[in-house]
Design a protein around this motif. Structure first.
Motif, PDB file in Angstrom:
ATOM      1  N   THR A  37       0.805  -1.392   0.086  1.00  0.00           N
ATOM      2  CA  THR A  37      -0.006  -0.294   0.275  1.00  0.00           C
ATOM      3  C   THR A  37       0.437   1.760  -0.229  1.00  0.00           C
ATOM      4  N   CYS A  97       5.240  -1.278   3.418  1.00  0.00           N
ATOM      5  CA  CYS A  97       4.086   0.553   3.395  1.00  0.00           C
ATOM      6  C   CYS A  97       4.700   1.331   2.681  1.00  0.00           C
ATOM      7  N   ALA A 114       1.139   5.814   2.551  1.00  0.00           N
ATOM      8  CA  ALA A 114       0.555   4.697   3.199  1.00  0.00           C
ATOM      9  C   ALA A 114      -0.637   5.266   3.785  1.00  0.00           C
ATOM     10  N   ILE A 146      -3.529   0.531   7.393  1.00  0.00           N
ATOM     11  CA  ILE A 146      -1.855   0.380   8.937  1.00  0.00           C
ATOM     12  C   ILE A 146      -2.942   0.128   9.902  1.00  0.00           C
ATOM     13  N   LEU A 170       3.887  -4.630   9.916  1.00  0.00           N
ATOM     14  CA  LEU A 170       4.827  -4.042   9.558  1.00  0.00           C
ATOM     15  C   LEU A 170       5.945  -3.706   9.068  1.00  0.00           C
TER      16      LEU A 170
END
Length: 101
Positions: free
Chosen positions: A27, A61, A65, A70, A80
């Motif tokens: 993302t 990310c 993002a 998240i 992450l």
């Protein structure tokens, strides 16, 4: 075996994760960059998702993002990563595969 399924809402085909591969989502990247990263992930045994799911293991990310994605990934227990951490993880997986040979 992966199969294609018609998504009635979007009218698009989507692969289903029947192999129970680790799920990953990218993302906040430009489309071209995301495509390259997704290809790397698939080549290295990951199932690339298009949204946060309960089975998501990694959210990678980019610079743009979204905070809601998240937060949802964190709440679901996903790890992450940024782009460089993802690439390091891929290199480590490749080294492990070479050692097994």
């Amino acid at each position: 075996m992966d199969c294609l399924k018609l998504n009635s809402k979007m009218g698009l085909y989507r692969k289903e994760n029947f192999k129970n591969l680790p799920e990953i989502l990218f993302t906040g990247f430009h489309r071209e960059d995301r495509s390259i990263l997704e290809a790397m992930a698939e080549k290295n045994g990951f199932y690339v998702c298009t949204k946060v799911t309960n089975y998501l293991e990694y959210l990678v990310c980019g610079y743009n993002a979204g905070p809601s994605k998240i937060q949802k990934a964190r709440m679901n227990g996903a790890t992450l990563l940024d782009e460089s951490e993802f690439k390091i993880m891929i290199l480590k997986l490749a080294k492990k595969r070479r050692k097994k040979r």
